[in-house]
Design a protein around this motif. Structure first.
Motif, short mmCIF file in Angstrom:
data_model
loop_
_atom_site.label_atom_id
_atom_site.label_comp_id
_atom_site.label_asym_id
_atom_site.label_seq_id
_atom_site.Cartn_x
_atom_site.Cartn_y
_atom_site.Cartn_z
N UNK A 88 4.85 95.27 -41.11
CA UNK A 88 5.64 94.18 -41.70
C UNK A 88 5.25 93.94 -43.15
N UNK A 89 3.97 94.01 -43.44
CA UNK A 89 3.50 93.85 -44.82
C UNK A 89 4.07 94.95 -45.71
N UNK A 90 4.02 96.18 -45.22
CA UNK A 90 4.56 97.29 -45.99
C UNK A 90 6.07 97.13 -46.21
N UNK A 91 6.78 96.73 -45.15
CA UNK A 91 8.23 96.63 -45.24
C UNK A 91 8.71 95.48 -46.11
N UNK A 92 8.01 94.35 -46.07
CA UNK A 92 8.52 93.16 -46.75
C UNK A 92 7.78 92.80 -48.03
N UNK B 233 7.20 97.54 -50.10
CA UNK B 233 8.43 98.28 -50.37
C UNK B 233 9.32 97.60 -51.41
N UNK B 234 9.56 96.30 -51.33
CA UNK B 234 10.37 95.68 -52.38
C UNK B 234 9.74 95.78 -53.77
N UNK B 235 8.43 95.63 -53.85
CA UNK B 235 7.75 95.76 -55.15
C UNK B 235 7.91 97.18 -55.67
N UNK B 236 7.71 98.16 -54.81
CA UNK B 236 7.88 99.55 -55.20
C UNK B 236 9.31 99.83 -55.66
N UNK B 237 10.29 99.29 -54.94
CA UNK B 237 11.70 99.47 -55.32
C UNK B 237 11.98 98.87 -56.70
N UNK B 238 11.45 97.69 -56.96
CA UNK B 238 11.67 97.03 -58.26
C UNK B 238 11.03 97.85 -59.38
N UNK B 239 9.82 98.33 -59.16
CA UNK B 239 9.13 99.13 -60.17
C UNK B 239 9.93 100.40 -60.48
N UNK B 240 10.38 101.09 -59.44
CA UNK B 240 11.16 102.32 -59.64
C UNK B 240 12.48 102.01 -60.33
N UNK B 241 13.14 100.94 -59.93
CA UNK B 241 14.41 100.55 -60.54
C UNK B 241 14.23 100.25 -62.03
N UNK B 242 13.17 99.56 -62.37
CA UNK B 242 12.90 99.25 -63.78
C UNK B 242 12.61 100.54 -64.55
N UNK C 249 21.29 101.66 -46.50
CA UNK C 249 21.94 100.36 -46.71
C UNK C 249 21.11 99.44 -47.60
N UNK C 250 19.81 99.62 -47.59
CA UNK C 250 18.98 98.76 -48.42
C UNK C 250 19.02 99.28 -49.86
N UNK C 251 19.12 98.38 -50.82
CA UNK C 251 19.26 98.82 -52.21
C UNK C 251 17.96 99.38 -52.76
N UNK C 252 18.08 100.42 -53.54
CA UNK C 252 16.91 101.00 -54.19
C UNK C 252 16.85 102.49 -54.03
N UNK C 253 16.11 103.11 -54.93
CA UNK C 253 16.02 104.57 -54.95
C UNK C 253 15.03 105.11 -53.92
#
Length: 149
Positions: free
Chosen positions: A12-16, A19-28, A93-97
């Motif tokens: 749960x920690x990894x998923x919530x 993962x979102x922090x990693x997605x934001x970093x990659x997106x930026x 379905x979840x946004x991000x690369x």
């Protein structure tokens, strides 16, 4: 806290959180490299390709499953493929690369066998572990053998 509870908490920690922090970093990072409009276009194209791929591979998995069932064979491979396509679709379905890349890897017929082996191995270990947890031990009757010859 049991081992199972700790594992669930880590997942749960990894998923919530992670993962979102990693997605934001990659997106930026992608946005800085190619620009915001190209990043948005890439995300949209990624989603369209992913939707097409999910539809195509999902249909293939479903047809293979039906064929196995109709011929009376166990569809273990086809069930694993179907589960991987559904899981890959959820990632798409979840946004991000990062999640899109993982989803595509789960869906592509070239890379799916690797994940199928991992899934079957994990499921097999869980079945054996649960069978050992629920199986009653042998009944032991203490006594003395008397030989009446």
């Amino acid at each position: 806290m049991s081992r199972r509870s700790r594992r669930a908490a880590v997942l749960l920690f990894l998923a919530f959180v992670v993962m979102p922090i990693l997605e934001i970093v990659v997106l930026i990072q992608v946005g800085q490299a190619i620009g915001p409009w190209w990043t948005i276009l890439l995300l949209v194209l990624d989603s369209l390709v992913g939707a097409w791929l999910i539809k195509r591979e999902g249909r293939r998995a479903w047809l293979a499953l039906r064929e196995q069932v109709e011929t009376g064979r166990l569809p273990h491979r086809e069930l694993a493929d179907g589960a991987l396509v559904v899981l890959g679709g959820a990632f798409m379905l979840s946004p991000g690369f990062v999640t899109d890349a993982l989803g595509i890897l789960l869906i592509l017929p070239v890379t799916r066998p690797v994940f199928r082996r991992l899934l079957v191995s994990y499921a097999g270990r869980q079945v054996v572990r649960r069978a050992n947890d629920t199986r009653p031990g042998p009944t032991v009757v203490r006594g003395e053998v008397i030989d009446e010859q």
